[in-house]
Write a protein that holds these residues in place. Structure first.
Motif, short mmCIF file in Angstrom:
data_model
loop_
_atom_site.label_atom_id
_atom_site.label_comp_id
_atom_site.label_asym_id
_atom_site.label_seq_id
_atom_site.Cartn_x
_atom_site.Cartn_y
_atom_site.Cartn_z
N VAL A 116 41.33 67.09 91.38
CA VAL A 116 40.09 66.20 91.42
C VAL A 116 39.69 65.49 90.35
O VAL A 116 39.65 64.30 90.23
N THR A 119 42.53 62.87 89.59
CA THR A 119 42.49 61.70 90.40
C THR A 119 41.33 60.83 89.93
O THR A 119 41.41 59.45 90.07
N LEU A 120 40.19 61.43 89.75
CA LEU A 120 38.96 60.56 89.12
C LEU A 120 39.43 59.79 88.06
O LEU A 120 39.03 58.56 87.66
N GLY A 123 41.92 56.98 88.93
CA GLY A 123 41.08 56.18 89.89
C GLY A 123 40.40 55.09 88.79
O GLY A 123 40.08 53.90 88.92
N TYR A 124 39.61 55.75 87.69
CA TYR A 124 39.14 54.68 86.69
C TYR A 124 40.12 53.78 86.12
O TYR A 124 39.91 52.70 85.80
N GLU A 228 44.36 63.51 96.32
CA GLU A 228 44.60 62.36 95.88
C GLU A 228 43.93 61.08 96.85
O GLU A 228 43.09 60.28 96.26
N LEU A 231 40.11 61.24 97.60
CA LEU A 231 39.17 60.89 96.37
C LEU A 231 39.37 59.14 96.29
O LEU A 231 38.31 58.52 96.01
N THR A 234 37.24 56.44 98.33
CA THR A 234 36.10 56.27 98.16
C THR A 234 36.15 54.66 97.51
O THR A 234 35.00 53.99 97.47
#
Length: 294
Positions: A116, A119-120, A123-124, A228, A231, A234
């Motif tokens: 988690v 992936t965050l 994602g950034y 992946e 998350l 979103t």
């Protein structure tokens, strides 16, 4: 008399595992199988429908697209990940790499990061408005890379998973390399074999069982891809839908669509796909090993 007591004590040592295995694996599996044979209808409530859910699932385009997408993901991502893990393992085992302990820890650390969080973080980094790649591209007047676009998304997911699991697979392969008897290396040195010849003729054949193990783990992980895409959905809702992967589709059916029975069916079919592919790989590897031994 004591021998009889010792023999009868064996099942008692195994009993705790068997009880937990039955409670937390067999029982939920059996209950999910039971649910897959029913449907909840507005009129009549929950009714037995036999194999109707399975017939529906094998012709469900959303489910089939999800399975095909994770199969494509597997074909692209797993060879790259295992090749990198193999190269790192061979480099560490060679004894020629400087700061080998630091490198080994650095490669393995991403596996210790929860998926988690990983992936965050990625994602950034992928962000088209605020991510560092986008800012650098804008600063140098270059086109902003669209990591979260439809054509790039599968590669972006593959990059995240590769970053997470190269270290895990490297440790398995490195541990297998450390079990090779030193006498083989001494014999190769006497025969005049160099580092490349030793790696090709001794190390790689010895790594076949470990590579097969990592490949089977990768099959299971790839077809169960969930965290992946869930998350990243979103921040890229137009690219990742509720059926982007088969596992995400089953989750969406159960917890968003409230179709628990059909979700159980999809999950069972996905499990069957994993079993078939894993068994095929295992049988193929065993046949090749027998031919090589013959």
């Amino acid at each position: 008399m004591s021998a009889v007591k010792h023999r009868s004590a064996g099942p008692w040592f195994v009993a705790p595992f068997l009880i937990l295995f039955a409670l937390f694996f067999i029982t939920p599996l059996a209950y999910a199988a039971y649910l897959s044979f029913f449907q909840h209808k507005l009129i009549g409530g929950t009714v037995f429908v036999g194999l109707d859910n399975y017939v529906k699932a094998v012709t469900d385009p959303q489910f089939l697209r999800g399975v095909l997408r994770v199969a494509t993901f597997f074909v692209i991502q797993v060879p790259v990940m295992l090749l990198l893990a193999l190269l790192f393992a061979l480099a560490l085992d060679s004894g020629l790499m400087r700061l080998s302990k630091v490198v080994r820890l650095g490669v393995f650390v991403p596996y210790a990061v929860p998926s988690v969080v990983a992936t965050l973080m990625w994602g950034y980094l992928y962000g088209q408005d605020y991510g560092p790649f986008a800012q650098l591209s804008s600063f140098f007047g270059l086109p902003v890379p669209k990591f979260l676009s439809d054509s790039w998304m599968l590669g972006s997911l593959a990059n995240v998973v590769t970053w997470e699991f190269v270290g895990y697979n490297m440790i398995i392969l490195y541990a297998a390399l450390r079990t090779i008897p030193g006498e083989l290396y001494e014999a190769a040195e006497v025969d005049g074999a160099g580092a490349w010849r030793t790696a090709w003729s001794i190390k790689l054949p010895a790594l076949r069982p470990a590579l097969l193990l990592t490949l089977l783990f990768s099959v299971i992980g790839s077809f169960q891809l969930f965290n992946e895409p869930k998350l990243l959905k979103t921040i890229a809702p137009n690219v990742i839908d509720s059926g982007y992967t088969a596992n995400l589709y089953a989750y969406s059916l159960a917890f968003t669509g409230q179709q628990v029975n059909y979700a159980a069916t999809v999950s069972f079919l996905l499990g069957l796909v994993i079993v078939v592919i894993s068994y095929t790989i295992l049988i193929t590897a065993n046949r090749r090993s027998r031919r090589a031994a013959a």
